[in-house]
Scaffold this motif. Structure first.
Motif, PDB file in Angstrom:
ATOM      1  N   ASP A  57      -1.157 -60.252   4.768  1.00  0.00           N
ATOM      2  CA  ASP A  57       0.054 -59.493   4.449  1.00  0.00           C
ATOM      3  C   ASP A  57       0.511 -58.637   5.625  1.00  0.00           C
ATOM      4  OD1 ASP A  57       0.128 -60.420   1.784  1.00  0.00           O
ATOM      5  OD2 ASP A  57      -1.297 -58.872   1.156  1.00  0.00           O
ATOM      6  N   LEU A  58      -0.433 -58.246   6.484  1.00  0.00           N
ATOM      7  CA  LEU A  58      -0.108 -57.360   7.612  1.00  0.00           C
ATOM      8  C   LEU A  58       0.307 -58.113   8.869  1.00  0.00           C
ATOM      9  CD1 LEU A  58      -3.021 -54.769   7.272  1.00  0.00           C
ATOM     10  CD2 LEU A  58      -0.747 -54.680   6.232  1.00  0.00           C
ATOM     11  N   GLU A  63       3.513 -61.104  14.086  1.00  0.00           N
ATOM     12  CA  GLU A  63       4.091 -62.438  14.281  1.00  0.00           C
ATOM     13  C   GLU A  63       5.569 -62.374  14.628  1.00  0.00           C
ATOM     14  OE1 GLU A  63       4.716 -66.626  11.783  1.00  0.00           O
ATOM     15  OE2 GLU A  63       3.695 -64.919  10.866  1.00  0.00           O
ATOM     16  N   PHE A  64       6.301 -61.494  13.947  1.00  0.00           N
ATOM     17  CA  PHE A  64       7.749 -61.431  14.148  1.00  0.00           C
ATOM     18  C   PHE A  64       8.159 -60.248  15.023  1.00  0.00           C
ATOM     19  CE2 PHE A  64       7.325 -63.524   9.912  1.00  0.00           C
ATOM     20  CZ  PHE A  64       7.773 -64.776  10.313  1.00  0.00           C
ATOM     21  N   LEU A  78      10.808 -65.828   3.732  1.00  0.00           N
ATOM     22  CA  LEU A  78      11.509 -64.607   3.339  1.00  0.00           C
ATOM     23  C   LEU A  78      10.542 -63.457   3.034  1.00  0.00           C
ATOM     24  CD1 LEU A  78      14.392 -65.964   1.051  1.00  0.00           C
ATOM     25  CD2 LEU A  78      14.587 -64.967   3.348  1.00  0.00           C
ATOM     26  N   SER A  79       9.485 -63.754   2.275  1.00  0.00           N
ATOM     27  CA  SER A  79       8.549 -62.686   1.907  1.00  0.00           C
ATOM     28  C   SER A  79       7.810 -62.157   3.128  1.00  0.00           C
ATOM     29  CB  SER A  79       7.558 -63.189   0.860  1.00  0.00           C
ATOM     30  OG  SER A  79       6.795 -64.281   1.360  1.00  0.00           O
ATOM     31  N   ASP A  80       7.455 -63.054   4.063  1.00  0.00           N
ATOM     32  CA  ASP A  80       6.758 -62.613   5.268  1.00  0.00           C
ATOM     33  C   ASP A  80       7.677 -61.768   6.151  1.00  0.00           C
ATOM     34  OD1 ASP A  80       4.387 -63.795   4.576  1.00  0.00           O
ATOM     35  OD2 ASP A  80       4.745 -65.638   5.694  1.00  0.00           O
ATOM     36  N   ALA A  84       7.163 -57.909   7.438  1.00  0.00           N
ATOM     37  CA  ALA A  84       7.178 -57.534   8.863  1.00  0.00           C
ATOM     38  C   ALA A  84       7.737 -56.126   9.055  1.00  0.00           C
ATOM     39  CB  ALA A  84       7.994 -58.547   9.657  1.00  0.00           C
ATOM     40  N   GLY A  85       8.545 -55.685   8.108  1.00  0.00           N
ATOM     41  CA  GLY A  85       9.110 -54.343   8.212  1.00  0.00           C
ATOM     42  C   GLY A  85       8.363 -53.319   7.378  1.00  0.00           C
ATOM     43  N   ALA A  86       7.225 -53.700   6.809  1.00  0.00           N
ATOM     44  CA  ALA A  86       6.481 -52.808   5.910  1.00  0.00           C
ATOM     45  C   ALA A  86       5.902 -51.618   6.653  1.00  0.00           C
ATOM     46  CB  ALA A  86       5.357 -53.593   5.229  1.00  0.00           C
ATOM     47  N   LEU A  87       5.982 -50.457   6.022  1.00  0.00           N
ATOM     48  CA  LEU A  87       5.403 -49.229   6.571  1.00  0.00           C
ATOM     49  C   LEU A  87       4.277 -48.692   5.696  1.00  0.00           C
ATOM     50  CD1 LEU A  87       8.645 -47.339   7.675  1.00  0.00           C
ATOM     51  CD2 LEU A  87       7.105 -48.723   9.087  1.00  0.00           C
TER      52      LEU A  87
END
Length: 218
Positions: A57-58, A63-64, A78-80, A84-87
């Motif tokens: 998940d991290l 990757e992006f 889309l979910s990945d 990628a922007g998760a904080l």
């Protein structure tokens, strides 16, 4: 004689590292490295499991890192891309979590792991609260049982129960987890049942059945 651990609660890890939904991204990474785990349950309230955040998940954040991919990849990932922007843990986690109960059999837990392609499963109670975690390595602990213990269990739970009249004529030997059954039985039709039950004993690697009865020898 020790009873075989047939359910998750017998082998699970009870001291579990978990995070809250607001745990920062870097704190999650630090915890994973410190405790040498690949995933963490995400909890809310009094310990109810709402998701799991894993290394997978991290990784989209790395990757992006170089930018948005082509449109085809965007549609497929889309979910990945969102992760990628998760904080925080809530933004990165997979939810709902794939969980099991302490009463789940080891075989069923193994099937869930294989089917859902996960390495660890949070173990929850009837209210969804975290009780522990069971991993692939936990499920393999049954194969650490010693041969003497396995011999006693096969003798007691299989031979003595299926063949009370001819149990004294049956020899049970276990070597490196492989059980060998030899001798004479009074009920030849139960030989296949004996083989199946012996194979079901937790920790048995294989069964070699050489039992002779009225209908012949296996």
């Amino acid at each position: 004689m020790q009873i075989s651990p047939h359910v998750v609660s017998d082998v699970m890890t009870r001291a579990v590292v978990a995070v809250g939904r607001d745990a920062p991204f870097k704190d999650i990474v630090r915890l994973m490295e410190r405790w040498e785990v690949s995933a963490l349950p995400v909890l809310e309230g009094e310990g109810r499991v709402i998701g799991v955040v894993s290394e997978a998940d991290l990784l989209p954040k790395e990757e992006f890192r170089e930018g948005v991919p082509d449109r085809f990849t965007q549609r497929q990932r889309l979910s990945d891309l969102a992760r990628a922007g998760a904080l925080t843990a809530e933004e990165a986690m997979s939810s709902p979590a794939v969980t099991v109960h302490g009463t789940t059999t080891l075989a069923e837990a193994a099937r869930i792991m294989a089917r859902r392609n996960v390495k660890r499963l949070p173990v929850i109670d009837g209210e969804g609260k975290l009780e522990g975690v069971v991993s692939r390595s936990d499920l393999l602990k049954v194969f650490l049982r010693d041969d003497e213990e396995l011999t006693e269990e096969v003798r007691h739970d299989v031979v003595d129960r299926l063949f009370p009249l001819s149990a004294d004529h049956i020899r049970v030997e276990v070597s490196e987890g492989v059980v060998t059954l030899t001798g004479w039985v009074d009920s030849a039709e139960l030989v296949s049942v004996a083989e199946r039950l012996a194979r079901a004993v937790e920790g048995i690697v294989d069964v070699r059945c050489h039992l002779a009865g009225g209908s012949g020898v296996r």
